[in-house]
Design a protein around this motif. Structure first.
Motif, short mmCIF file in Angstrom:
data_model
loop_
_atom_site.label_atom_id
_atom_site.label_comp_id
_atom_site.label_asym_id
_atom_site.label_seq_id
_atom_site.Cartn_x
_atom_site.Cartn_y
_atom_site.Cartn_z
N GLU A 1 36.60 87.96 39.31
CA GLU A 1 36.19 86.76 38.45
C GLU A 1 37.02 85.72 38.69
OE1 GLU A 1 36.17 90.45 37.69
OE2 GLU A 1 34.06 90.00 37.97
N GLN A 2 38.50 85.80 38.85
CA GLN A 2 39.43 84.94 38.95
C GLN A 2 39.10 84.11 40.17
OE1 GLN A 2 43.04 87.36 37.96
NE2 GLN A 2 43.42 85.66 36.80
N LEU A 3 38.82 84.85 41.37
CA LEU A 3 38.59 84.49 42.80
C LEU A 3 37.54 83.54 42.90
CD1 LEU A 3 39.48 87.44 44.87
CD2 LEU A 3 40.89 85.32 44.58
N LEU A 4 36.59 83.61 41.64
CA LEU A 4 35.26 82.74 41.97
C LEU A 4 35.58 81.28 41.37
CD1 LEU A 4 33.02 85.18 39.67
CD2 LEU A 4 32.59 84.51 42.19
N THR A 5 36.65 80.93 40.85
CA THR A 5 36.90 79.73 40.57
C THR A 5 38.12 79.09 41.02
OG1 THR A 5 38.04 80.39 38.50
CG2 THR A 5 35.75 79.91 38.34
N VAL A 6 38.83 79.69 42.09
CA VAL A 6 40.27 79.13 42.68
C VAL A 6 39.78 77.97 43.43
CG1 VAL A 6 41.39 81.45 42.55
CG2 VAL A 6 40.19 80.72 44.73
N THR A 7 40.77 77.10 43.52
CA THR A 7 40.51 75.95 44.48
C THR A 7 41.48 75.74 45.57
OG1 THR A 7 42.13 74.53 43.20
CG2 THR A 7 40.20 74.60 42.37
N ALA A 8 41.40 74.80 46.54
CA ALA A 8 42.17 74.74 47.84
C ALA A 8 43.60 74.47 47.16
CB ALA A 8 41.69 73.81 48.72
N ALA A 9 43.76 73.77 46.26
CA ALA A 9 44.94 73.25 45.87
C ALA A 9 45.72 74.80 45.41
CB ALA A 9 44.94 72.30 44.64
N ASP A 10 44.96 75.68 44.92
CA ASP A 10 45.71 76.97 44.31
C ASP A 10 46.06 77.84 45.45
OD1 ASP A 10 44.91 76.55 41.52
OD2 ASP A 10 42.97 77.33 41.95
N ALA A 11 44.98 77.73 46.63
CA ALA A 11 45.23 78.40 47.63
C ALA A 11 46.32 77.99 48.41
CB ALA A 11 44.13 78.56 48.62
N LEU A 12 46.84 76.63 48.73
CA LEU A 12 47.72 75.94 49.48
C LEU A 12 49.12 76.40 48.81
CD1 LEU A 12 46.09 72.73 50.30
CD2 LEU A 12 46.74 74.77 51.91
N ARG A 13 49.38 76.99 47.55
CA ARG A 13 50.58 77.40 47.22
C ARG A 13 50.91 78.71 47.57
NH1 ARG A 13 48.78 73.80 42.70
NH2 ARG A 13 47.78 75.56 41.56
N HIS A 14 51.47 78.89 48.86
CA HIS A 14 51.88 80.05 49.39
C HIS A 14 53.07 80.53 48.71
CE1 HIS A 14 52.85 83.40 52.16
NE2 HIS A 14 51.48 83.48 52.47
N PRO A 15 53.16 81.97 48.32
CA PRO A 15 54.46 82.34 47.71
C PRO A 15 55.73 82.37 48.75
CG PRO A 15 52.81 84.21 48.13
CD PRO A 15 52.38 82.96 48.43
N THR A 16 55.59 82.61 49.82
CA THR A 16 56.84 82.96 50.78
C THR A 16 56.89 81.99 52.03
OG1 THR A 16 55.78 84.60 51.51
CG2 THR A 16 57.19 85.14 49.90
N TRP A 17 55.86 81.58 52.67
CA TRP A 17 55.98 80.61 53.84
C TRP A 17 55.36 79.19 53.58
CZ3 TRP A 17 58.13 82.81 57.99
CH2 TRP A 17 58.16 84.22 58.04
N LYS A 18 56.16 78.60 54.29
CA LYS A 18 55.58 77.06 54.21
C LYS A 18 54.99 76.85 55.65
CE LYS A 18 57.94 73.35 53.18
NZ LYS A 18 57.26 72.64 51.84
N MET A 19 53.53 76.61 55.59
CA MET A 19 52.85 76.43 56.67
C MET A 19 51.87 75.22 56.71
SD MET A 19 51.97 80.48 57.01
CE MET A 19 51.19 80.73 55.28
N GLY A 20 51.07 75.16 57.67
CA GLY A 20 50.02 74.24 57.55
C GLY A 20 48.91 74.62 56.65
N ALA A 21 48.06 73.51 56.59
CA ALA A 21 47.07 73.82 55.43
C ALA A 21 46.06 75.03 55.95
CB ALA A 21 46.26 72.49 54.96
N LYS A 22 45.48 74.79 57.39
CA LYS A 22 44.60 75.69 57.64
C LYS A 22 45.04 77.00 57.74
CE LYS A 22 41.83 77.69 61.06
NZ LYS A 22 42.15 79.14 61.82
N ILE A 23 46.34 77.45 58.42
CA ILE A 23 46.60 78.84 58.22
C ILE A 23 47.13 79.18 56.87
CG2 ILE A 23 49.16 78.23 58.68
CD1 ILE A 23 49.30 80.69 60.40
N THR A 24 47.48 78.31 55.86
CA THR A 24 47.85 78.69 54.60
C THR A 24 46.55 79.35 53.90
OG1 THR A 24 49.56 77.19 54.35
CG2 THR A 24 48.88 78.15 52.26
N ILE A 25 45.55 78.56 53.90
CA ILE A 25 43.95 79.08 53.57
C ILE A 25 43.75 80.44 54.09
CG2 ILE A 25 41.65 78.58 53.18
CD1 ILE A 25 43.31 76.61 51.55
N ASP A 26 43.87 80.63 55.35
CA ASP A 26 43.70 81.67 56.26
C ASP A 26 44.18 82.99 55.56
OD1 ASP A 26 41.62 80.81 57.72
OD2 ASP A 26 42.92 80.42 59.61
#
Length: 385
Positions: free
Chosen positions: A187-212
């Motif tokens: 249910e929570q995954l239904l409403t997540v945004t790209a901004a949420d997805a780009l906040r990776h917990p441990t690695w700093k990476m480019g946008a495409k790989i962070t979403i992947d």
């Protein structure tokens, strides 16, 4: 006096490229930048050229050629533009190593040119092996080229296998942080945004790989990459969710022993190891403190909640051009999610439907891969619209 190794960085303005330049700057007696390339980051590429004085720079997007040329007019750096220039620059005589760190399918053709020019390949562009692993390995053998992994996981596996050439691998243990949505409900995954997805917990990476990474598609790609790099079938490559990102991956041998590589999450170590193998050089930066690392946890991935990982395994098992279809559809869906044209869970739906509709070819040649990539992108784009 040893000659400095001349390095070409494909994608020098991205996360891997900038960290590679930091590695090079720590070892000016060993490495020199011969060429730098970027897609459209003119300012950053010009700034890097001024700092590292390469013989040449390439901007892939030709519309930025004039601006880059003007910014470097007072230097003797040669400026080129376009995809053809990317493929040609890697063939330059003085180059010893090519760091392939372009994002996505864009890195495929230049990497092939670098292999045919017999350059050592430091591979950070996993899509090259995802799309056409069999073809790439055939070329690597044909041209007697060293192919060294730069992904932190594959570097960890590679480091665990050094000295074990005669020993049989039981399975590969491929770790994964689990991304920012590891504990989310459906249910929570239904409403997540790209901004949420780009906040990776441990690695700093480019946008495409962070979403992947958030969708676990990145881990599916890494399973494919590991299969080709280490010759282990996909059903003996186990994905482990490991939130602490301390164990970067490992190998279990047939006697049950497990060897793994541990460290802080820092891409400079695998980049430098690919450059310097078989030697280990000094590297400035944080060190792993096991007293501070309170716990190391491992969980099974949930492929119901993160179907992209399941789709990747399906593509591997089908073989042929199916991984190429998967990759193209994912690039389109990933970009659509980032601009708000598709939901997080919608990405997997688009990929799955593209895999169903696109033309399957069990024995693709190089030309087939380009046609497949174009067709799959058209289908995925139409599904989004």
């Amino acid at each position: 006096m040893t000659m400095k190794k001349q390095i070409c960085i494909l994608g020098s303005t991205g996360s891997i490229g900038t960290q590679a330049l930091d590695v090079i700057s720590q070892h000016p007696d060993l490495y020199e930048v011969y060429a730098l390339t970027a897609n459209d980051s003119v300012e950053k590429l010009a700034e890097q050229a001024r700092q590292f004085h390469p013989a040449a720079v390439v901007i892939a997007d030709e519309s930025h050629y004039a601006a880059l040329k003007e910014q470097l007019a007072d230097t003797d750096v040669k400026v080129y533009a376009g995809h053809k220039a990317l493929c040609e620059i890697v063939e330059a005589g003085p180059i010893d190593m090519v760091l392939a760190s372009l994002v996505g399918f864009a890195g495929f053709e230049p990497t092939i040119h670098a292999i045919k020019a017999r350059k050592k390949i430091c591979l950070a562009n996993k899509e090259t092996l995802v799309v056409a692993g069999e073809l790439i390995l055939h070329l690597v053998q044909q041209y007697h080229v060293d192919l060294l992994p730069v992904d932190s996981e594959h570097s960890a596996i590679f480091q665990s296998l050094v000295g074990e050439e005669m020993n049989e691998v039981d399975k590969i243990l491929l770790t994964c942080s689990g991304g920012p949505f590891r504990n989310f409900t459906h249910e929570q995954l239904l409403t997540v945004t790209a901004a949420d997805a780009l906040r990776h917990p441990t690695w700093k990476m480019g946008a495409k790989i962070t979403i992947d990474s958030a969708s676990l598609m990145n881990k599916g790609f890494e399973v494919m990459e590991a299969k080709w790099l280490f010759g282990v079938p996909a059903d003996r490559i186990e994905v482990l969710i490991h939130p602490q990102s301390v164990v970067h991956s490992g190998v279990q041998f047939r006697d049950g022993a497990v060897k793994a590589q541990l460290g802080v999450p820092d891409m400079r170590l695998p980049i430098q190891y690919a450059f310097s193998f078989p030697n280990r050089l000094s590297l400035q930066g944080d060190r792993l403190d096991l007293f501070k690392t309170q716990k190391l946890e491992f969980f099974k991935p949930d492929v119901e909640k993160f179907p992209c990982l399941r789709l990747a395994y399906e593509a591997i098992h089908q073989g042929g051009n199916m991984p190429c279809i998967l990759n193209a559809a994912n690039e389109v869906a990933n970009a659509a999610f980032r601009r708000g044209a598709c939901s997080f869970l919608g990405m997997a739906d688009i990929i799955e439907e593209t895999m169903r509709q696109a033309t399957y070819d069990k024995t693709p040649d190089l030309d087939t891969y380009f046609k497949t990539d174009a067709e799959a992108r058209r289908i995925a784009q139409a599904l989004i619209q």
